[in-house]
Design an enzyme around this catalytic site. Structure first.
Site, PDB file in Angstrom:
ATOM      1  N   LYS A 138       4.769  -6.562   1.157  1.00  0.00           N
ATOM      2  CA  LYS A 138       4.245  -7.481   1.998  1.00  0.00           C
ATOM      3  C   LYS A 138       5.034  -8.862   2.372  1.00  0.00           C
ATOM      4  O   LYS A 138       5.082  -9.515   3.573  1.00  0.00           O
ATOM      5  CB  LYS A 138       2.975  -8.366   1.140  1.00  0.00           C
ATOM      6  CG  LYS A 138       1.745  -7.374   0.981  1.00  0.00           C
ATOM      7  CD  LYS A 138       1.054  -7.246   2.196  1.00  0.00           C
ATOM      8  CE  LYS A 138      -0.057  -6.050   1.773  1.00  0.00           C
ATOM      9  NZ  LYS A 138      -0.905  -5.663   2.982  1.00  0.00           N
ATOM     10  N   GLU A 179      -5.321 -14.444   4.096  1.00  0.00           N
ATOM     11  CA  GLU A 179      -6.329 -13.672   3.618  1.00  0.00           C
ATOM     12  C   GLU A 179      -5.558 -12.902   2.378  1.00  0.00           C
ATOM     13  O   GLU A 179      -4.391 -12.516   2.910  1.00  0.00           O
ATOM     14  CB  GLU A 179      -7.272 -13.188   4.294  1.00  0.00           C
ATOM     15  CG  GLU A 179      -6.599 -11.568   4.809  1.00  0.00           C
ATOM     16  CD  GLU A 179      -5.566 -11.613   5.531  1.00  0.00           C
ATOM     17  OE1 GLU A 179      -5.212 -12.397   6.394  1.00  0.00           O
ATOM     18  OE2 GLU A 179      -4.745 -10.342   5.630  1.00  0.00           O
ATOM     19  N   SER A 196       4.943   1.172  -2.042  1.00  0.00           N
ATOM     20  CA  SER A 196       4.707  -0.247  -1.592  1.00  0.00           C
ATOM     21  C   SER A 196       4.539  -1.432  -2.325  1.00  0.00           C
ATOM     22  O   SER A 196       4.892  -2.547  -2.113  1.00  0.00           O
ATOM     23  CB  SER A 196       3.690  -0.118  -0.511  1.00  0.00           C
ATOM     24  OG  SER A 196       2.089   0.103  -1.321  1.00  0.00           O
TER      25      SER A 196
HETATM   26  C1  LIG Z   1       1.282  -2.773  -2.900  1.00  0.00           C
HETATM   27  C2  LIG Z   1       0.261  -2.617  -1.822  1.00  0.00           C
HETATM   28  N1  LIG Z   1       0.370  -1.445  -1.046  1.00  0.00           N
HETATM   29  C3  LIG Z   1      -0.450  -1.405  -0.072  1.00  0.00           C
HETATM   30  C4  LIG Z   1      -1.264  -2.515   0.306  1.00  0.00           C
HETATM   31  C5  LIG Z   1      -2.359  -2.160   1.563  1.00  0.00           C
HETATM   32  O1  LIG Z   1      -1.872  -3.068   2.895  1.00  0.00           O
HETATM   33  P1  LIG Z   1      -1.145  -2.233   3.996  1.00  0.00           P
HETATM   34  O2  LIG Z   1      -1.979  -1.068   4.318  1.00  0.00           O
HETATM   35  O3  LIG Z   1      -1.317  -3.141   5.092  1.00  0.00           O
HETATM   36  O4  LIG Z   1       0.166  -1.935   3.580  1.00  0.00           O
HETATM   37  C6  LIG Z   1      -1.401  -3.589  -0.346  1.00  0.00           C
HETATM   38  C7  LIG Z   1      -2.455  -4.624   0.063  1.00  0.00           C
HETATM   39  O5  LIG Z   1      -2.618  -5.775  -0.603  1.00  0.00           O
HETATM   40  C8  LIG Z   1      -0.611  -3.875  -1.426  1.00  0.00           C
HETATM   41  O6  LIG Z   1      -0.634  -4.673  -2.303  1.00  0.00           O
END
Ligand SMILES: Cc1ncc(COP(=O)(O)O)c(C=O)c1O
Lengths: 278, 405
Positions: free
Chosen positions: B98, B120, B386
């Site tokens: 993020k 948000e 992620s």
């Molecule tokens: C670690 C992590 N991965 C994925 C996401 C999902 O968001 P996005 O699909 O925008 O990557 C989030 C959302 O809070 C997250 O914290």
């Protein structure tokens, strides 16, 4: 094309006074009571009736209208039923303009072409769709104009002189000036600011300019009516409706009159305005 | 082969913010002038080498980029198929991808002279990243978070508050991510003059989906270079979880025009696709919400339904508009993983690789567990890790305890 909205403003101009525009949510607190309420509005003094189309995610609405939408959805209100309600109202009233107000998704899912046919047939005169700015005119605004419905645009304090022509280009019926930056049911603007803003918009258009957001009392309605072609009252009516409900959120024998009485008081305020100015 | 296919999958959006029929700018008039200003400010920033230089500096020394591309040897052996690499976004400062996007947006906000930042958040990772960069640049920070998520992601709430942000628990609707976004938009409409809305994923009105994608694309750009260095070629497949789709888009976008690369997005199937879930491509259809047209979960009348996922970060009934388009163009395949599958993956990865993943990328790992064994040993598969699982430890411990009791 001349709609009931155009005709109504012509008549009011001849009378030398501003319009009282009322907003309530379709199906709040249930469809039958809701029809009874809107049926009572013209006699109480509403000149133009806005009916909210409930939506789960009303991003420009404050707590009062959010809650009204939730009550309406819980009571089983759909866009089809909202149109049925307008048709039922039209059976007894051929002249009071009806404007549907809400968000685009339920209309998009209904199908724009079918919606416009059904809305016209039900006796709807205009649409206010909060999340369709001029940049998205091809979605609904242009088809609505072709179908003979007014597409009433919101102008706001952030709509500057550079942008106003774009906002007004495909607007018809009237312009709805949102007097504050904010959501429904929050702050009210100073009457002098509103006067200046309405004058600014009138330099760009001959359309009537109605003002809404934050108008709660007959006095406030009168102040606005001095400057504008109409005063729009929503959250205050929704609050009056809510206060009349029982503990489970159901209509009581007082519900229709609670709304009608406030509308009558607001109408007096609006009708007093031009006399005060004369 | 298919005459309908565009010359490039990377050229969108058009100047009105559309990816095919998706995207757009479905917002209240109050916000429109600001959105046009933002579009201009972002275009100016993008063209300004000084902006890029400054951002690259922070990405390196503050965020800690590049994030490693790591060969997950034990997971590879365990699954017995494709060679699996992790793109280690969980090692970034603040613990997820993020921050890549937040850094970019905060720098744009600074250029626009905005002093008040709103955001948000679902899992709290976007909120934490926003709170962090607001602390770093001395900006006021207000984070809207569904009250249910405040409960299940307590560690992140505490972090945001320590960083000086105000966390506003949202008590309407299902009290999760969708409701947090509604409240953020209401705040934005009210405080439009001084406020910058830092959106956490590739959704919202144009230019957000494009801008967030651009800031996240560093994930895929690095991956491409790193894979070239270690394996001397492109990967064969990419896998990422999808909430709104920002970590996935960041990894995917630089590879969209490499036809040999198979691409898989993984939505949250919650209790299962016939029950409560948050898989908007698998279970939704095109509609309009939060400023864009995209796939959404909704009922027959166009009322939006609540998402459900064990993972607060995937618990959103929509998906970014560019994903909706890539789905319709069949360039990316969208799969889904249930809560239970994600939990299994969470446990497996912790034990096998010594990496506790966030519940969000655990969904991606869950599908790797199906995809990898069906592919040969010379197949190179990259998973976007992620985020890290620290924030989920109390929640998962509680679920495991209940499961045993
Ligand atoms: C670690 C992590 N991965 C994925 C996401 C999902 O968001 P996005 O699909 O925008 O990557 C989030 C959302 O809070 C997250 O914290």
């Amino acid at each position: 094309m001349t709609t009931r909205i155009d005709t109504r403003f012509k008549a009011l101009e001849a009378e030398g006074r501003a319009a009282l525009v009322t907003f309530l949510m379709a199906g709040d607190p249930d469809l039958k009571t809701s029809l009874d309420i809107i049926t009572a509005l013209p006699a109480a003094g509403a000149d133009i009736i806005e009916i909210g189309m409930p939506f789960t995610d009303p991003m420009a609405d404050g707590p009062a209208i959010q809650a009204a939408g939730i009550r309406a959805l819980k009571a089983g209100t759909t866009l089809h039923k909202t149109l049925d309600m307008v048709a039922a109202f039209r059976n007894g009233d051929a002249t009071t303009p009806i404007v549907l107000m809400g968000y685009y998704n339920p209309i998009f899912i209904y199908g724009v072409d079918q919606f416009l046919i059904d809305a016209k047939q039900a006796g709807v005169d205009g649409l206010i769709i909060v999340d369709l700015p001029p940049e998205e005119d091809s979605e609904l605004c242009i088809p609505a104009m072709r179908a003979g419905l007014n597409f009433i645009r919101l102008a706001t304090p952030t709509t500057d002189d550079k942008r106003l022509p774009a906002v007004l280009a495909n607007t018809s019926g009237f312009v709805y000036y949102v007097s504050i930056t904010g959501i429904t049911g929050s702050a009210s603007a100073k009457s002098s600011d509103v006067g200046a803003a309405v004058a600014r918009i009138r330099r760009h258009t001959k359309l009537p300019v109605c003002v809404g957001f934050g108008i709660r009392t007959p006095e406030a309605a009168r102040d606005i009516a001095r400057h504008a072609s109409g005063a729009v009252v929503g959250s205050a009516l929704v609050d009056a409706l809510k206060a009349s409900l029982d503990a489970d959120g159901r209509a009581t024998p007082k519900t229709v009159s609670a709304v009608a009485d406030l509308v009558a008081a607001l109408a007096q305020g609006v009708r007093g305005a031009k006399q005060a100015a004369e | 082969m298919n005459s309908q296919l565009p010359n490039s999958f990377r050229s969108g959006p058009d100047d009105r913010g559309h990816f095919g029929i998706f995207g757009g700018r479905f917002v209240a008039e109050t916000l429109m002038p600001l959105i046009l200003d933002l579009e201009q400010a972002y275009a100016d920033a993008k063209a300004d080498p000084a902006f890029q230089r400054e951002m690259n500096g922070y990405l390196k020394d503050y965020v800690g980029r590049p994030s490693p591309l790591y060969y997950a040897e034990r997971l590879t052996q365990h699954l017995g198929g494709a060679k699996i690499y992790f793109k280690r976004e969980e090692l970034n400062h603040t613990g997820s991808h993020k921050v890549n996007n937040v850094l970019g947006q905060i720098m744009v906000a600074r250029r626009m002279g905005k002093k008040r930042i709103i955001a948000e958040t679902g899992a709290g990772q976007h909120g934490v990243a926003t709170a962090t960069l607001c602390a770093r640049f001395g900006l006021e920070c207000i984070v809207f978070m569904g009250a249910v998520d405040v409960e299940r992601q307590q560690p992140n709430v505490i972090r945001m508050e320590m960083l000086g942000a105000t966390v506003v628990p949202v008590q309407v609707g299902a009290r999760t991510l969708k409701d947090a976004m509604n409240e953020a938009m209401r705040d934005w409409v009210t405080n439009v003059a001084d406020t910058f809305y830092c959106i956490g994923t590739v959704a919202g009105p144009h230019p957000y989906p494009m801008m967030v994608r651009d800031f996240q694309s560093i994930i895929g750009v690095e991956t491409k270079a790193q894979m070239q260095e270690v394996e001397g070629r492109l990967p064969d497949s990419l896998v990422a979880c999808i909430g709104g789709g920002s970590n996935a888009m960041g990894l995917f976008h630089p590879f969209l025009d490499d036809p040999s690369v198979e691409i898989f997005g993984v939505e949250a199937a919650g209790h299962g696709l016939t029950q409560l879930h948050a898989a908007s491509i698998a279970g939704g259809r095109a509609g309009v919400l939060h400023g864009n047209r995209t796939y959404l979960l909704m009922d027959r009348d166009g009322q939006i339904e609540e998402g459900h996922s064990i993972s607060a970060g995937l618990d959103y009934p929509g998906i970014g508009p560019e994903h909706a388009w890539l789905h319709e163009m069949k360039r990316v395949q969208y799969l889904s993983a249930t809560d239970d599958e994600a939990l299994e993956a969470f446990k497996l990865l912790s034990k096998l690789e010594g990496i506790i993943p966030a519940l969000e990328p655990a969904h991606a790992i869950a599908k790797v567990m199906e995809l990898a064994p069906a592919r040969p040993a010379d197949h190179l598969m990259v998973v976007n890790l992620s985020g890290r699982g620290d924030k989920d430890i109390p929640q998962v411990a509680e679920i495991l305890r209940k499961g045993k009791g």
